[in-house]
Design a protein around this motif. Sequence first.
Motif, PDB file in Angstrom:
ATOM      1  N   THR A  32       2.399  -6.509  -8.126  1.00  0.00           N
ATOM      2  CA  THR A  32       1.989  -5.529  -7.121  1.00  0.00           C
ATOM      3  C   THR A  32       2.942  -5.526  -5.932  1.00  0.00           C
ATOM      4  O   THR A  32       3.247  -6.581  -5.380  1.00  0.00           O
ATOM      5  N   GLU A  33       3.416  -4.344  -5.552  1.00  0.00           N
ATOM      6  CA  GLU A  33       4.267  -4.208  -4.367  1.00  0.00           C
ATOM      7  C   GLU A  33       3.378  -4.190  -3.125  1.00  0.00           C
ATOM      8  O   GLU A  33       2.327  -3.561  -3.107  1.00  0.00           O
ATOM      9  N   LEU A  34       3.817  -4.879  -2.080  1.00  0.00           N
ATOM     10  CA  LEU A  34       3.035  -5.015  -0.858  1.00  0.00           C
ATOM     11  C   LEU A  34       3.677  -4.228   0.280  1.00  0.00           C
ATOM     12  O   LEU A  34       4.849  -4.403   0.587  1.00  0.00           O
ATOM     13  N   TYR A  35       2.871  -3.345   0.882  1.00  0.00           N
ATOM     14  CA  TYR A  35       3.286  -2.542   2.034  1.00  0.00           C
ATOM     15  C   TYR A  35       2.243  -2.727   3.124  1.00  0.00           C
ATOM     16  O   TYR A  35       1.117  -3.124   2.847  1.00  0.00           O
ATOM     17  N   SER A  46      -1.317  -1.161   0.273  1.00  0.00           N
ATOM     18  CA  SER A  46      -0.952  -1.133   1.679  1.00  0.00           C
ATOM     19  C   SER A  46      -2.110  -1.686   2.496  1.00  0.00           C
ATOM     20  O   SER A  46      -3.274  -1.409   2.205  1.00  0.00           O
ATOM     21  N   GLY A  47      -1.792  -2.488   3.513  1.00  0.00           N
ATOM     22  CA  GLY A  47      -2.824  -3.075   4.355  1.00  0.00           C
ATOM     23  C   GLY A  47      -2.418  -3.068   5.810  1.00  0.00           C
ATOM     24  O   GLY A  47      -1.432  -2.445   6.199  1.00  0.00           O
ATOM     25  N   GLU A  48      -3.194  -3.778   6.628  1.00  0.00           N
ATOM     26  CA  GLU A  48      -2.960  -3.862   8.067  1.00  0.00           C
ATOM     27  C   GLU A  48      -2.582  -5.285   8.439  1.00  0.00           C
ATOM     28  O   GLU A  48      -3.157  -6.235   7.917  1.00  0.00           O
ATOM     29  N   TRP A  49      -1.596  -5.411   9.346  1.00  0.00           N
ATOM     30  CA  TRP A  49      -1.220  -6.711   9.896  1.00  0.00           C
ATOM     31  C   TRP A  49      -1.366  -6.621  11.398  1.00  0.00           C
ATOM     32  O   TRP A  49      -0.685  -5.847  12.051  1.00  0.00           O
ATOM     33  N   LEU A  50      -2.266  -7.412  11.961  1.00  0.00           N
ATOM     34  CA  LEU A  50      -2.508  -7.412  13.401  1.00  0.00           C
ATOM     35  C   LEU A  50      -1.440  -8.242  14.100  1.00  0.00           C
ATOM     36  O   LEU A  50      -1.245  -9.417  13.796  1.00  0.00           O
ATOM     37  N   VAL A  94      -4.411  -2.029  15.451  1.00  0.00           N
ATOM     38  CA  VAL A  94      -3.959  -1.470  14.181  1.00  0.00           C
ATOM     39  C   VAL A  94      -5.130  -0.889  13.373  1.00  0.00           C
ATOM     40  O   VAL A  94      -4.931  -0.130  12.450  1.00  0.00           O
ATOM     41  N   GLN A  95      -6.347  -1.228  13.773  1.00  0.00           N
ATOM     42  CA  GLN A  95      -7.522  -0.807  13.016  1.00  0.00           C
ATOM     43  C   GLN A  95      -7.677   0.707  12.939  1.00  0.00           C
ATOM     44  O   GLN A  95      -8.306   1.214  12.024  1.00  0.00           O
ATOM     45  N   HIS A  96      -7.092   1.442  13.875  1.00  0.00           N
ATOM     46  CA  HIS A  96      -7.205   2.898  13.919  1.00  0.00           C
ATOM     47  C   HIS A  96      -6.257   3.594  12.933  1.00  0.00           C
ATOM     48  O   HIS A  96      -6.404   4.774  12.651  1.00  0.00           O
ATOM     49  N   SER A  97      -5.297   2.853  12.417  1.00  0.00           N
ATOM     50  CA  SER A  97      -4.249   3.458  11.594  1.00  0.00           C
ATOM     51  C   SER A  97      -4.799   3.989  10.268  1.00  0.00           C
ATOM     52  O   SER A  97      -5.556   3.307   9.572  1.00  0.00           O
ATOM     53  N   LEU A  98      -4.395   5.201   9.954  1.00  0.00           N
ATOM     54  CA  LEU A  98      -4.762   5.803   8.670  1.00  0.00           C
ATOM     55  C   LEU A  98      -3.712   5.524   7.594  1.00  0.00           C
ATOM     56  O   LEU A  98      -3.910   5.899   6.439  1.00  0.00           O
ATOM     57  N   SER A  99      -2.628   4.848   7.973  1.00  0.00           N
ATOM     58  CA  SER A  99      -1.538   4.601   7.028  1.00  0.00           C
ATOM     59  C   SER A  99      -1.993   3.931   5.732  1.00  0.00           C
ATOM     60  O   SER A  99      -1.643   4.401   4.645  1.00  0.00           O
ATOM     61  N   PRO A 100      -2.777   2.831   5.781  1.00  0.00           N
ATOM     62  CA  PRO A 100      -3.185   2.214   4.523  1.00  0.00           C
ATOM     63  C   PRO A 100      -4.015   3.155   3.631  1.00  0.00           C
ATOM     64  O   PRO A 100      -3.831   3.171   2.416  1.00  0.00           O
ATOM     65  N   ILE A 101      -4.869   3.958   4.235  1.00  0.00           N
ATOM     66  CA  ILE A 101      -5.687   4.897   3.457  1.00  0.00           C
ATOM     67  C   ILE A 101      -4.799   5.938   2.788  1.00  0.00           C
ATOM     68  O   ILE A 101      -4.930   6.222   1.589  1.00  0.00           O
ATOM     69  N   ILE A 102      -3.874   6.495   3.558  1.00  0.00           N
ATOM     70  CA  ILE A 102      -2.964   7.519   3.032  1.00  0.00           C
ATOM     71  C   ILE A 102      -2.074   6.927   1.948  1.00  0.00           C
ATOM     72  O   ILE A 102      -1.930   7.498   0.862  1.00  0.00           O
ATOM     73  N   HIS A 103      -1.467   5.782   2.226  1.00  0.00           N
ATOM     74  CA  HIS A 103      -0.535   5.171   1.271  1.00  0.00           C
ATOM     75  C   HIS A 103      -1.244   4.702   0.003  1.00  0.00           C
ATOM     76  O   HIS A 103      -0.748   4.927  -1.105  1.00  0.00           O
ATOM     77  N   ASN A 104      -2.414   4.067   0.139  1.00  0.00           N
ATOM     78  CA  ASN A 104      -3.134   3.608  -1.049  1.00  0.00           C
ATOM     79  C   ASN A 104      -3.573   4.776  -1.925  1.00  0.00           C
ATOM     80  O   ASN A 104      -3.533   4.692  -3.151  1.00  0.00           O
TER      81      ASN A 104
END
Length: 79
Positions: free
Chosen positions: A6-9, A38-42, A16-26
Amino acid sequence: MIDGQTELYGVIGNPVQHSLSPIIHNGAFKRLGWNAVSGEWLALGARVAADPTSARSMVPRAGSGVGDVSGGTESVPLE
């Protein structure tokens, strides 16, 4: 399914909790059939404010049991 291939992004920031990036990317990974997640890193603010390059040390590294990081983005603001 997350496995050894699995590739990790992720997105790093604080907050960072507000970011939609992981939802969009996943969603895109799933539609494209990519074995990626894709996940979040605080980011810890005072540490990053003193040395912005220290944000790299908060991202999982090879050998940490989660695999190499394939890519990432930074959330604004990074406090």
